[in-house]
Scaffold this motif. Structure first.
Motif, mmCIF file in Angstrom:
data_model
loop_
_atom_site.group_PDB
_atom_site.id
_atom_site.type_symbol
_atom_site.label_atom_id
_atom_site.label_comp_id
_atom_site.label_asym_id
_atom_site.label_seq_id
_atom_site.Cartn_x
_atom_site.Cartn_y
_atom_site.Cartn_z
ATOM 1 N N THR A 98 39.398 122.807 -43.021
ATOM 2 C CA THR A 98 39.487 123.687 -42.188
ATOM 3 C C THR A 98 41.325 124.086 -42.614
ATOM 4 N N PRO A 99 41.306 125.314 -42.462
ATOM 5 C CA PRO A 99 42.860 126.100 -43.389
ATOM 6 C C PRO A 99 43.907 125.787 -42.316
ATOM 7 N N GLY A 100 44.868 125.487 -42.864
ATOM 8 C CA GLY A 100 45.833 124.428 -41.364
ATOM 9 C C GLY A 100 47.329 123.683 -42.479
ATOM 10 N N LEU A 101 47.248 122.644 -41.639
ATOM 11 C CA LEU A 101 48.058 121.693 -41.960
ATOM 12 C C LEU A 101 47.337 120.237 -40.965
ATOM 13 N N LEU A 102 47.408 119.074 -41.536
ATOM 14 C CA LEU A 102 46.970 117.990 -41.176
ATOM 15 C C LEU A 102 48.615 117.534 -40.964
ATOM 16 N N LEU A 103 48.743 116.987 -39.328
ATOM 17 C CA LEU A 103 50.214 116.189 -39.619
ATOM 18 C C LEU A 103 50.246 114.979 -39.045
ATOM 19 N N LEU A 104 50.597 114.110 -40.358
ATOM 20 C CA LEU A 104 50.918 112.472 -40.401
ATOM 21 C C LEU A 104 51.860 111.991 -39.361
ATOM 22 N N ARG A 105 52.393 111.107 -38.725
ATOM 23 C CA ARG A 105 53.406 110.875 -38.221
ATOM 24 C C ARG A 105 52.706 109.400 -38.099
ATOM 25 N N ARG A 106 53.469 108.781 -38.313
ATOM 26 C CA ARG A 106 54.243 107.076 -38.221
ATOM 27 C C ARG A 106 54.790 106.528 -37.404
ATOM 28 N N VAL A 107 54.305 106.418 -36.128
ATOM 29 C CA VAL A 107 55.040 105.646 -34.972
ATOM 30 C C VAL A 107 55.490 103.683 -35.442
ATOM 31 N N VAL A 108 56.416 103.276 -35.256
ATOM 32 C CA VAL A 108 57.125 102.590 -35.300
ATOM 33 C C VAL A 108 56.699 101.672 -33.901
ATOM 34 N N GLU A 109 55.717 100.571 -33.754
ATOM 35 C CA GLU A 109 55.383 99.761 -32.490
ATOM 36 C C GLU A 109 55.640 97.880 -32.936
ATOM 37 N N ASP A 110 55.701 97.496 -32.319
ATOM 38 C CA ASP A 110 56.547 95.901 -32.152
ATOM 39 C C ASP A 110 55.530 95.348 -32.831
ATOM 40 N N GLY A 111 53.363 95.398 -32.046
ATOM 41 C CA GLY A 111 52.622 95.301 -32.912
ATOM 42 C C GLY A 111 52.009 95.537 -33.962
ATOM 43 N N GLY A 112 52.839 96.740 -34.914
ATOM 44 C CA GLY A 112 52.086 97.339 -35.674
ATOM 45 C C GLY A 112 52.264 98.657 -35.629
ATOM 46 N N ASP A 113 52.585 99.099 -36.345
ATOM 47 C CA ASP A 113 53.046 100.659 -36.973
ATOM 48 C C ASP A 113 51.617 101.605 -36.542
ATOM 49 N N ILE A 114 51.376 102.521 -35.887
ATOM 50 C CA ILE A 114 50.605 102.811 -35.934
ATOM 51 C C ILE A 114 50.434 104.907 -36.456
ATOM 52 N N LEU A 115 49.217 105.490 -36.697
ATOM 53 C CA LEU A 115 48.806 106.457 -37.697
ATOM 54 C C LEU A 115 48.297 107.285 -36.298
ATOM 55 N N GLU A 116 49.400 107.904 -36.135
ATOM 56 C CA GLU A 116 48.889 109.750 -35.777
ATOM 57 C C GLU A 116 48.816 110.847 -36.510
ATOM 58 N N VAL A 117 47.626 111.179 -36.599
ATOM 59 C CA VAL A 117 46.932 112.300 -37.437
ATOM 60 C C VAL A 117 46.104 113.296 -36.507
ATOM 61 N N THR A 118 47.456 114.519 -36.276
ATOM 62 C CA THR A 118 46.887 115.618 -35.575
ATOM 63 C C THR A 118 45.955 117.206 -36.249
ATOM 64 N N THR A 119 44.668 117.530 -35.841
ATOM 65 C CA THR A 119 44.031 118.271 -36.859
ATOM 66 C C THR A 119 45.218 119.630 -36.306
ATOM 67 N N PRO A 120 44.450 120.742 -37.173
ATOM 68 C CA PRO A 120 44.883 122.401 -36.772
ATOM 69 C C PRO A 120 44.165 122.496 -35.626
ATOM 70 N N ASN A 121 43.135 122.141 -35.057
ATOM 71 C CA ASN A 121 42.616 122.464 -33.795
ATOM 72 C C ASN A 121 43.457 121.680 -32.356
ATOM 73 N N GLY A 122 44.603 120.593 -33.224
ATOM 74 C CA GLY A 122 45.132 120.253 -31.946
ATOM 75 C C GLY A 122 44.474 118.738 -31.577
ATOM 76 N N SER A 123 43.353 118.534 -32.002
ATOM 77 C CA SER A 123 43.460 116.905 -31.965
ATOM 78 C C SER A 123 43.784 115.866 -32.674
ATOM 79 N N VAL A 124 44.053 114.621 -31.846
ATOM 80 C CA VAL A 124 45.011 114.153 -32.297
ATOM 81 C C VAL A 124 44.131 112.553 -32.351
ATOM 82 N N TYR A 125 44.524 112.383 -33.308
ATOM 83 C CA TYR A 125 43.456 110.323 -33.238
ATOM 84 C C TYR A 125 44.727 109.293 -33.949
#
Length: 142
Positions: A98-125
């Protein structure tokens, strides 16, 4: 290695193994995205850099909030980076389909880092960052 739940990737054997099929699922539906394995490797490498962004800072200010501390160990000078919970690093990767950008965000958490993946249609995994990195390691260029 077993993929993290809701995250699956496969390298296609055409185009010098650079076409990566990424399937993200929330348990109800799934999204199939095509992107460059090299671009994804670059985006993930950016998430490894030391510039953390403070989630409480202004959206217009992108100054690093991590102040490295130096300590001396038995093996010589070592760097210690304090973990700021909620701080993050971000990167974007261009998609083929799907054309667009995949946004990656690594969030620092106490129990382990989290990877948030946001797709062009706005879904966040969200996934455990270390699990995704370990799973993708054999698929991505080093």
């Amino acid at each position: 290695m077993k993929p993290p739940e809701g995250f699956w990737a496969h390298l296609e054997d055409d185009n010098n193994y650079d076409n990566l099929k990424l399937v993200l699922s929330d348990g109800v539906g799934e999204e199939v995205l095509w992107l460059s394995a090299l671009e994804l490797a670059g985006g993930l490498a950016h998430l490894e850099e030391d510039d953390l962004l403070d989630p409480n800072a202004s959206a217009w200010s992108h100054e690093a909030v991590e102040i490295p501390e130096t300590r001396v160990s038995a093996y010589g000078l070592a760097q210690h980076h304090p973990r700021l919970e909620g701080a993050y690093r971000a990167a974007q990767v261009e998609l083929y389909s799907t054309p667009g950008l995949l946004l990656l965000r690594r969030v620092v958490e106490d129990g382990g880092d989290i990877l948030e993946v946001t797709t062009p249609n706005g879904s966040v995994y969200t996934f455990a960052y270390d699990q995704v990195r370990a799973y993708l390691r054999p698929l991505l260029p080093h």
